[in-house]
Design a protein around this motif. Structure first.
Motif, PDB file in Angstrom:
ATOM      1  N   LYS A   1      70.510 -10.853  47.786  1.00 39.91           N
ATOM      2  CA  LYS A   1      70.859 -11.171  46.409  1.00 39.91           C
ATOM      3  C   LYS A   1      71.503 -12.554  46.314  1.00 39.91           C
ATOM      4  O   LYS A   1      72.224 -12.982  47.217  1.00 39.91           O
ATOM      5  CB  LYS A   1      71.834 -10.126  45.849  1.00 39.91           C
ATOM      6  N   ILE A   2      71.258 -13.214  45.212  1.00 39.74           N
ATOM      7  CA  ILE A   2      71.900 -14.501  44.935  1.00 39.74           C
ATOM      8  C   ILE A   2      73.348 -14.233  44.535  1.00 39.74           C
ATOM      9  O   ILE A   2      73.608 -13.415  43.651  1.00 39.74           O
ATOM     10  CB  ILE A   2      71.168 -15.242  43.800  1.00 39.74           C
ATOM     11  N   ASP A   3      74.296 -14.917  45.185  1.00 43.13           N
ATOM     12  CA  ASP A   3      75.697 -14.676  44.863  1.00 43.13           C
ATOM     13  C   ASP A   3      76.045 -15.247  43.492  1.00 43.13           C
ATOM     14  O   ASP A   3      75.352 -16.114  42.961  1.00 43.13           O
ATOM     15  CB  ASP A   3      76.613 -15.263  45.944  1.00 43.13           C
ATOM     16  N   ASP A   4      77.137 -14.756  42.926  1.00 40.82           N
ATOM     17  CA  ASP A   4      77.497 -15.090  41.547  1.00 40.82           C
ATOM     18  C   ASP A   4      77.733 -16.582  41.344  1.00 40.82           C
ATOM     19  O   ASP A   4      77.344 -17.150  40.310  1.00 40.82           O
ATOM     20  CB  ASP A   4      78.754 -14.318  41.125  1.00 40.82           C
ATOM     21  N   ASP A   5      78.376 -17.238  42.311  1.00 43.79           N
ATOM     22  CA  ASP A   5      78.665 -18.661  42.158  1.00 43.79           C
ATOM     23  C   ASP A   5      77.378 -19.477  42.137  1.00 43.79           C
ATOM     24  O   ASP A   5      77.210 -20.369  41.303  1.00 43.79           O
ATOM     25  CB  ASP A   5      79.571 -19.150  43.288  1.00 43.79           C
ATOM     26  N   THR A   6      76.460 -19.152  43.038  1.00 50.86           N
ATOM     27  CA  THR A   6      75.174 -19.859  43.067  1.00 50.86           C
ATOM     28  C   THR A   6      74.393 -19.596  41.794  1.00 50.86           C
ATOM     29  O   THR A   6      73.795 -20.515  41.213  1.00 50.86           O
ATOM     30  CB  THR A   6      74.347 -19.434  44.292  1.00 50.86           C
ATOM     31  N   TRP A   7      74.407 -18.332  41.345  1.00 51.07           N
ATOM     32  CA  TRP A   7      73.672 -18.018  40.118  1.00 51.07           C
ATOM     33  C   TRP A   7      74.246 -18.776  38.923  1.00 51.07           C
ATOM     34  O   TRP A   7      73.508 -19.217  38.041  1.00 51.07           O
ATOM     35  CB  TRP A   7      73.673 -16.527  39.833  1.00 51.07           C
ATOM     36  N   SER A   8      75.552 -18.945  38.895  1.00 50.41           N
ATOM     37  CA  SER A   8      76.178 -19.697  37.811  1.00 50.41           C
ATOM     38  C   SER A   8      75.630 -21.120  37.756  1.00 50.41           C
ATOM     39  O   SER A   8      75.381 -21.667  36.667  1.00 50.41           O
ATOM     40  CB  SER A   8      77.692 -19.726  38.001  1.00 50.41           C
ATOM     41  N   LYS A   9      75.414 -21.724  38.907  1.00 52.10           N
ATOM     42  CA  LYS A   9      74.856 -23.081  38.964  1.00 52.10           C
ATOM     43  C   LYS A   9      73.417 -23.088  38.450  1.00 52.10           C
ATOM     44  O   LYS A   9      72.988 -24.016  37.753  1.00 52.10           O
ATOM     45  CB  LYS A   9      74.905 -23.620  40.392  1.00 52.10           C
ATOM     46  N   ILE A  10      72.676 -22.058  38.802  1.00 49.32           N
ATOM     47  CA  ILE A  10      71.283 -21.973  38.347  1.00 49.32           C
ATOM     48  C   ILE A  10      71.240 -21.816  36.829  1.00 49.32           C
ATOM     49  O   ILE A  10      70.414 -22.449  36.142  1.00 49.32           O
ATOM     50  CB  ILE A  10      70.563 -20.805  39.047  1.00 49.32           C
ATOM     51  N   GLU A  11      72.118 -20.985  36.285  1.00 47.37           N
ATOM     52  CA  GLU A  11      72.166 -20.838  34.830  1.00 47.37           C
ATOM     53  C   GLU A  11      72.506 -22.157  34.154  1.00 47.37           C
ATOM     54  O   GLU A  11      71.949 -22.492  33.104  1.00 47.37           O
ATOM     55  CB  GLU A  11      73.202 -19.776  34.441  1.00 47.37           C
ATOM     56  N   THR A  12      73.397 -22.912  34.762  1.00 46.89           N
ATOM     57  CA  THR A  12      73.759 -24.210  34.197  1.00 46.89           C
ATOM     58  C   THR A  12      72.561 -25.151  34.200  1.00 46.89           C
ATOM     59  O   THR A  12      72.388 -25.947  33.264  1.00 46.89           O
ATOM     60  CB  THR A  12      74.936 -24.832  34.974  1.00 46.89           C
ATOM     61  N   SER A  13      71.721 -25.054  35.218  1.00 39.84           N
ATOM     62  CA  SER A  13      70.523 -25.901  35.256  1.00 39.84           C
ATOM     63  C   SER A  13      69.596 -25.565  34.093  1.00 39.84           C
ATOM     64  O   SER A  13      68.903 -26.445  33.560  1.00 39.84           O
ATOM     65  CB  SER A  13      69.788 -25.751  36.592  1.00 39.84           C
ATOM     66  N   LEU A  14      69.574 -24.297  33.680  1.00 42.41           N
ATOM     67  CA  LEU A  14      68.793 -23.906  32.507  1.00 42.41           C
ATOM     68  C   LEU A  14      69.356 -24.561  31.249  1.00 42.41           C
ATOM     69  O   LEU A  14      68.622 -25.122  30.432  1.00 42.41           O
ATOM     70  CB  LEU A  14      68.820 -22.386  32.339  1.00 42.41           C
ATOM     71  N   ILE A  15      70.672 -24.474  31.109  1.00 40.82           N
ATOM     72  CA  ILE A  15      71.329 -25.013  29.920  1.00 40.82           C
ATOM     73  C   ILE A  15      71.161 -26.528  29.825  1.00 40.82           C
ATOM     74  O   ILE A  15      71.028 -27.089  28.733  1.00 40.82           O
ATOM     75  CB  ILE A  15      72.822 -24.631  29.934  1.00 40.82           C
ATOM     76  N   LEU A  16      71.148 -27.207  30.979  1.00 43.27           N
ATOM     77  CA  LEU A  16      71.047 -28.662  31.000  1.00 43.27           C
ATOM     78  C   LEU A  16      69.613 -29.181  30.878  1.00 43.27           C
ATOM     79  O   LEU A  16      69.403 -30.397  30.856  1.00 43.27           O
ATOM     80  CB  LEU A  16      71.666 -29.210  32.294  1.00 43.27           C
TER      81      LEU A  16
END
Length: 214
Positions: free
Chosen positions: A26-41
């Protein structure tokens, strides 16, 4: 510190359309947070961001989506599944909402943005409803490219999923009459050791076949 050109190419060579994910990783929460930010940006035309991103956590919902995806195992086996949905229209209220947000974030008096608002409204006014939705949907592929590249930098595997029934996705996710419609999905996680495609050489046309200098 910015990545080097070599690191960029390394990430792009790492990425492939993963066919078999390891469901135990599983992708850890901190890494996933960065991925979500890439979506927003992610960039969009005029900055309008005519989209929503649905991160599907429910195993039950993912099983239903798998059935609407020709049974592709990535939908349920990957760590995360994101459905990218586009606005079905581009109304004046959408434009006004964006201009208001731009004014707030950049500290620009909203009256100073009247020219920009007029340009967008004029552009939008030249399209019928079907054309607006198609234009919005094309914006999703900008996001998809950024999502896959960002994940590759973090050595997260991805598989874009267009072999899906968008209408069934909309039904399962309750998007009917929401103003949004499914465009494409993306599974993210870690490749399985059993994925034979992981070590397959990338097959691309030579540079001289696809790059033209004028």
């Amino acid at each position: 510190m910015p990545s080097t050109p070599d690191e960029l190419l390394q990430a792009l060579n790492f990425r492939y359309a993963t066919k078999v994910f390891d469901p135990s990783k599983k992708i850890d929460d901190d890494t996933w947070s960065k991925i979500e930010t890439s979506l927003i940006l992610a960039p969009s035309s005029f900055g309008l961001q005519p989209w929503k991103f649905f991160v599907i956590k429910s195993d039950e919902v993912r099983e239903k989506l798998k059935a609407a995806s020709w049974g592709q195992s990535q939908v349920t086996d990957a760590s995360h599944l994101v459905v990218l949905a586009a606005r079905t229209d581009l109304a004046q209220e959408d434009i006004d909402s964006w201009v208001t947000r731009l004014s707030e974030v950049q500290g620009t008096p909203i009256e100073n943005l009247a020219g920009l608002s007029g340009v967008i409204s004029s552009f939008s006014g030249g399209m019928d409803s079907a054309t607006k939705q198609a234009w919005n949907t094309r914006q999703l592929y900008i996001v998809l490219g950024q999502l896959m590249t960002s994940a590759a930098f973090m050595e997260i595997d991805t598989c874009p999923l267009e072999g899906i029934s968008a209408a069934d996705y909309d039904e399962i996710l309750g998007l009917k009459e929401s103003g949004y419609a499914t465009g494409v999905a993306c599974a993210l996680g870690y490749r399985s050791a059993d994925d034979k495609y992981a070590l397959a050489p990338k097959a691309r046309f030579p540079q001289e076949n696809v790059v033209v200098y004028i």
